[in-house]
Design an enzyme around this catalytic site. Structure first.
Site, PDB file in Angstrom:
ATOM      1  N   GLY A  11       0.210   9.689   4.636  1.00 43.37           N
ATOM      2  CA  GLY A  11      -0.361  10.164   3.385  1.00 43.37           C
ATOM      3  C   GLY A  11       0.148   9.344   2.211  1.00 43.37           C
ATOM      4  N   ALA A  35      -2.050  -8.327  -0.049  1.00 46.12           N
ATOM      5  CA  ALA A  35      -2.219  -7.204  -0.974  1.00 46.12           C
ATOM      6  C   ALA A  35      -3.694  -7.007  -1.280  1.00 46.12           C
ATOM      7  CB  ALA A  35      -1.446  -7.485  -2.264  1.00 46.12           C
ATOM      8  N   THR A  36      -4.174  -5.772  -1.109  1.00 48.49           N
ATOM      9  CA  THR A  36      -5.595  -5.490  -1.325  1.00 48.49           C
ATOM     10  C   THR A  36      -5.871  -4.744  -2.626  1.00 48.49           C
ATOM     11  OG1 THR A  36      -5.433  -3.441  -0.055  1.00 48.49           O
ATOM     12  CG2 THR A  36      -6.078  -5.444   1.152  1.00 48.49           C
ATOM     13  N   ALA A  37      -4.830  -4.377  -3.349  1.00 51.78           N
ATOM     14  CA  ALA A  37      -5.026  -3.635  -4.599  1.00 51.78           C
ATOM     15  C   ALA A  37      -5.634  -4.536  -5.667  1.00 51.78           C
ATOM     16  CB  ALA A  37      -3.698  -3.078  -5.100  1.00 51.78           C
ATOM     17  N   HIS A  51       6.300  -3.552  -7.059  1.00 54.82           N
ATOM     18  CA  HIS A  51       6.289  -3.844  -5.618  1.00 54.82           C
ATOM     19  C   HIS A  51       6.691  -5.298  -5.348  1.00 54.82           C
ATOM     20  CE1 HIS A  51       4.692  -0.279  -3.492  1.00 54.82           C
ATOM     21  NE2 HIS A  51       4.247   0.035  -4.689  1.00 54.82           N
ATOM     22  N   ARG A  55      10.021  -6.309  -3.179  1.00 54.75           N
ATOM     23  CA  ARG A  55       9.954  -7.122  -1.957  1.00 54.75           C
ATOM     24  C   ARG A  55      10.813  -8.375  -2.069  1.00 54.75           C
ATOM     25  NH1 ARG A  55       4.535  -5.938  -2.151  1.00 54.75           N
ATOM     26  NH2 ARG A  55       3.981  -8.006  -2.858  1.00 54.75           N
TER      27      ARG A  55
END
Length: 173
Positions: A11, A35-37, A51, A55
């Site tokens: 979730g 990254a797909t955002a 983020h 990382r």
């Protein structure tokens, strides 16, 4: 050893991405973050920047909100790629009114053809109430179908709840 395809599901804010990152780090292999955002506002920019900072510099980051073909084609055999996340990828395609079945088929083929090992992160969206609008119901159904297809192809599937991994398929390395 981490298998060819691992699928990490959970979730929102469940700890799935942190768990997936640790799986990749534990391999000791060169790591790539796809990254797909998409960034549409200051809040999302701050989240993406946080983020990236968290990382660190040990990751090669590829931003690919929809077309993942070049990203997967650039992966070397010794690298481990983390796709975070399939939910954003699907959402981006749905908002663009793309052919979801064709895009999903392409994604699964690209994952299969990738030279390196792949870890896919996705949200489990089917455990709540039935959404009150048609778009949200279509998204929930498409996400559920995408998750099932990735899980079927994966050798390792883990459901993360409250930061705790629950192995659904395969075995943790």
């Amino acid at each position: 050893m981490l298998p060819k395809l691992s699928f990490i599901l959970g979730g929102a804010a469940s700890g799935k991405s942190a768990f997936a990152e640790q799986l990749v780090i534990q391999t000791g292999a060169p790591r790539v973050y796809i990254a797909t955002a998409q960034v549409f506002d200051a809040e999302m920019r701050a989240k993406v920047d946080a983020h990236l900072t968290m990382r660190g510099t040990d990751w090669r980051t590829i931003e690919a909100p929809t077309d993942l073909s070049d990203a997967f084609a650039s992966i070397n055999q010794d690298e481990v790629v983390l796709l975070d996340c399939a939910t954003m990828w699907l959402s981006n395609h749905m908002m663009a009114e793309a052919d979801i079945a064709a895009e999903t088929e392409g994604l699964l083929a690209q994952i299969n053809d990738c030279s390196g090992r792949v870890v896919v992160v996705s949200n489990e969206v089917g455990m709540g109430i039935v959404p009150d609008n048609a778009l949200a119901r279509r998204f929930r159904d498409a996400q559920g179908k995408l998750n099932q297809q990735i899980a079927a192809q994966a050798e390792l599937a883990v459901f993360v709840v409250a930061g705790l991994p629950n192995v659904l398929k395969g075995q943790l390395p």
